[in-house]
Design an enzyme around this catalytic site. Structure first.
Site, PDB file in Angstrom:
ATOM      1  N   ARG A 149      -1.849  -0.809  14.392  1.00  0.00           N
ATOM      2  CA  ARG A 149      -0.693  -1.433  15.056  1.00  0.00           C
ATOM      3  C   ARG A 149      -1.082  -1.822  16.478  1.00  0.00           C
ATOM      4  O   ARG A 149      -1.978  -1.219  17.059  1.00  0.00           O
ATOM      5  CB  ARG A 149       0.485  -0.440  15.140  1.00  0.00           C
ATOM      6  CG  ARG A 149       1.058  -0.023  13.795  1.00  0.00           C
ATOM      7  CD  ARG A 149       1.867  -1.152  13.156  1.00  0.00           C
ATOM      8  NE  ARG A 149       2.417  -0.780  11.872  1.00  0.00           N
ATOM      9  CZ  ARG A 149       1.838  -0.997  10.684  1.00  0.00           C
ATOM     10  NH1 ARG A 149       0.661  -1.580  10.630  1.00  0.00           N
ATOM     11  NH2 ARG A 149       2.425  -0.641   9.575  1.00  0.00           N
ATOM     12  N   LYS A 180       4.504 -11.281   9.482  1.00  0.00           N
ATOM     13  CA  LYS A 180       3.714 -11.126   8.247  1.00  0.00           C
ATOM     14  C   LYS A 180       4.045 -12.232   7.247  1.00  0.00           C
ATOM     15  O   LYS A 180       5.192 -12.415   6.859  1.00  0.00           O
ATOM     16  CB  LYS A 180       3.999  -9.745   7.656  1.00  0.00           C
ATOM     17  CG  LYS A 180       3.089  -9.373   6.518  1.00  0.00           C
ATOM     18  CD  LYS A 180       3.016  -7.869   6.409  1.00  0.00           C
ATOM     19  CE  LYS A 180       2.547  -7.426   5.049  1.00  0.00           C
ATOM     20  NZ  LYS A 180       2.426  -5.974   4.965  1.00  0.00           N
ATOM     21  N   ARG A 194       0.849  -1.196   0.000  1.00  0.00           N
ATOM     22  CA  ARG A 194       0.000   0.000   0.000  1.00  0.00           C
ATOM     23  C   ARG A 194       0.880   1.240   0.000  1.00  0.00           C
ATOM     24  O   ARG A 194       1.998   1.223   0.498  1.00  0.00           O
ATOM     25  CB  ARG A 194      -0.892   0.009   1.252  1.00  0.00           C
ATOM     26  CG  ARG A 194      -1.819  -1.197   1.305  1.00  0.00           C
ATOM     27  CD  ARG A 194      -3.042  -0.945   2.149  1.00  0.00           C
ATOM     28  NE  ARG A 194      -2.763  -0.520   3.503  1.00  0.00           N
ATOM     29  CZ  ARG A 194      -3.587   0.247   4.206  1.00  0.00           C
ATOM     30  NH1 ARG A 194      -4.704   0.684   3.664  1.00  0.00           N
ATOM     31  NH2 ARG A 194      -3.301   0.577   5.446  1.00  0.00           N
TER      32      ARG A 194
HETATM   33  P1  ATP Z   1      -0.501  -1.256   6.803  1.00  0.00           P
HETATM   34  O1  ATP Z   1      -0.926  -1.726   8.147  1.00  0.00           O
HETATM   35  O2  ATP Z   1      -0.646   0.212   6.620  1.00  0.00           O
HETATM   36  O3  ATP Z   1      -1.079  -2.039   5.677  1.00  0.00           O
HETATM   37  P2  ATP Z   1       2.091  -2.520   6.205  1.00  0.00           P
HETATM   38  O4  ATP Z   1       3.442  -2.177   6.742  1.00  0.00           O
HETATM   39  O5  ATP Z   1       1.588  -3.893   6.428  1.00  0.00           O
HETATM   40  O6  ATP Z   1       1.100  -1.447   6.815  1.00  0.00           O
HETATM   41  P3  ATP Z   1       1.659  -2.847   3.341  1.00  0.00           P
HETATM   42  O7  ATP Z   1       1.598  -1.775   2.330  1.00  0.00           O
HETATM   43  O8  ATP Z   1       0.463  -3.690   3.573  1.00  0.00           O
HETATM   44  O9  ATP Z   1       2.137  -2.156   4.674  1.00  0.00           O
HETATM   45  O10 ATP Z   1       2.865  -3.818   2.963  1.00  0.00           O
HETATM   46  C1  ATP Z   1       4.141  -3.307   2.642  1.00  0.00           C
HETATM   47  C2  ATP Z   1       5.089  -3.595   3.808  1.00  0.00           C
HETATM   48  O11 ATP Z   1       5.174  -5.002   4.024  1.00  0.00           O
HETATM   49  C3  ATP Z   1       6.531  -3.171   3.550  1.00  0.00           C
HETATM   50  O12 ATP Z   1       6.704  -1.830   3.893  1.00  0.00           O
HETATM   51  C4  ATP Z   1       7.328  -4.103   4.431  1.00  0.00           C
HETATM   52  O13 ATP Z   1       7.342  -3.648   5.765  1.00  0.00           O
HETATM   53  C5  ATP Z   1       6.494  -5.368   4.434  1.00  0.00           C
HETATM   54  N1  ATP Z   1       6.968  -6.378   3.470  1.00  0.00           N
HETATM   55  C6  ATP Z   1       7.543  -6.219   2.252  1.00  0.00           C
HETATM   56  N2  ATP Z   1       7.786  -7.402   1.670  1.00  0.00           N
HETATM   57  C7  ATP Z   1       7.359  -8.345   2.543  1.00  0.00           C
HETATM   58  C8  ATP Z   1       7.334  -9.762   2.535  1.00  0.00           C
HETATM   59  N3  ATP Z   1       7.775 -10.463   1.518  1.00  0.00           N
HETATM   60  N4  ATP Z   1       6.822 -10.387   3.618  1.00  0.00           N
HETATM   61  C9  ATP Z   1       6.349  -9.702   4.674  1.00  0.00           C
HETATM   62  N5  ATP Z   1       6.333  -8.368   4.739  1.00  0.00           N
HETATM   63  C10 ATP Z   1       6.831  -7.698   3.692  1.00  0.00           C
END
Ligand code: ATP
Length: 325
Positions: A322, A186, A121
């Site tokens: 968060r 994640k 995002r």
């Molecule tokens: P939000 O809660 O706003 O969605 P988010 O940090 O989960 O925050 P996203 O846009 O959903 O943001 O996902 C992008 C983020 O995920 C990146 O900034 C990084 O922190 C994380 N990320 C990137 N690649 C991976 C991966 N392969 N596995 C897990 N996390 C990843």
């Protein structure tokens, strides 16, 4: 990674030794070009061993994507999808958004081994490596307008957790609005982009990145705790089968979603929500923070937050959820 690098990767995918000379002959290039291609793999994080007298081999065999293998594992859902596998693309979502604008059919799927500009995002980077993850996008057309599709990313998250459960990942949880976690780390991310009118029809490009078996060094480079399916279930399913499993669950969920919207998934979603009933904070686009308790989600997928000044609703657009510190 260029086309030659992918050809070399396919030749080594079974994990057996191949001599540089034999590879050069089959690929119709010099041994130096083979060396350069394998060096590019190594530099990207795919470990290549070189043993004098035997040649090159990957540290571990890789199962690479093949559209026929996905289609044959799709079973009854196969007619609803047109699956295309590409070696490299800037972003599967970006490519499918362009295809959608040009009239591509609902159910078009683009899966890539490698994204040069994988996105989360708000332009955040998504990390993956060939053979180590699934990065794919699905186009789904709806009669309703984009305004009626609130909660779609939550429903898609459920499809991912259902597919993971089918292959032995029992503890996958969901974080509003678009993440799949395993024990606080994640495992998958979802990025949905829309086209069409507010009043309909509309098209959603649903991008999913799922870590299958990622090198530890790559997981460590991600700026939040991350995990892969191999860690979450011991023996990870073969990638083509896993992709087919995800598409099958998406078919079921998206079909129901287009009839009923998010409301019918709400209880199941809340049962998977990792922060349900827990103290959390919401980061606002202007940098502000709202503290409260995550009470669940509304019938349109909005997050319900109990705060000192009453219950607030957040729509997924620009806020981030968060755990409270
Ligand atoms: P939000 O809660 O706003 O969605 P988010 O940090 O989960 O925050 P996203 O846009 O959903 O943001 O996902 C992008 C983020 O995920 C990146 O900034 C990084 O922190 C994380 N990320 C990137 N690649 C991976 C991966 N392969 N596995 C897990 N996390 C990843």
């Amino acid at each position: 990674m260029n086309a030659l690098t992918f050809q070399a990767l396919r030749m080594l995918a079974d994990g057996e030794f191949r001599s540089g000379e034999a590879m050069a002959r089959v690929l119709g290039v010099s041994r130096a070009s083979v060396w350069n291609a394998l060096h590019a793999l190594d530099a990207s994080g795919i470990e290549v061993f070189k043993v004098r007298g035997r040649g090159y081999r990957l540290a571990e065999p890789l199962s690479l994507l093949a559209a026929e293998a996905v289609v044959s594992a799709l079973g009854a859902s196969a007619p609803r999808f047109a699956v295309e596998v590409v070696d490299s693309v800037e972003s599967t979502n970006s490519l499918l958004m362009r295809r959608a604008a040009a009239g591509a059919a609902s159910g078009t799927v683009i899966a890539a081994e490698w994204q040069t500009q994988g996105r989360g995002r708000r332009g955040r980077a998504w990390h993956a490596l060939p053979g180590a993850a699934l990065t794919f996008s699905v186009l789904w057309r709806f009669e309703q307008g984009a305004g009626a599709l609130a909660g779609l990313s939550l429903a898609v998250g459920l499809a991912v957790t259902r597919a993971l459960a089918q292959c032995g990942v029992r503890e996958a949880g969901l974080k509003w609005p678009n993440d799949v976690l395993w024990r606080g780390r994640k495992l998958a991310g979802i990025l949905i982009e829309m086209q069409g009118d507010m009043l309909g029809p509309s098209a959603a490009v649903i991008g999913i990145g799922l870590n299958c078996r990622m090198p530890a060094a790559l997981l460590d480079r991600i700026d939040q705790p991350a995990v892969d399916v191999a860690t979450a279930c011991g023996t990870p399913p073969e990638r083509n089968r896993l992709l087919a499993g995800l598409l099958t669950e998406l078919d079921t969920i998206l079909t129901e979603f287009s009839r009923e919207g998010f409301a019918s998934f709400r209880d199941e979603w809340q049962a998977c929500h990792v922060f349900q009933g827990k103290p959390v904070k919401i980061a606002l686009p202007d940098g502000g923070i709202v503290n409260g308790t995550a009470e669940g989600v509304a019938e349109n997928g909005a997050l319900l937050l109990a705060t000192q000044s009453g219950q607030l609703r957040f729509h997924s657009g620009e806020v981030s959820l968060r755990a409270a510190a």
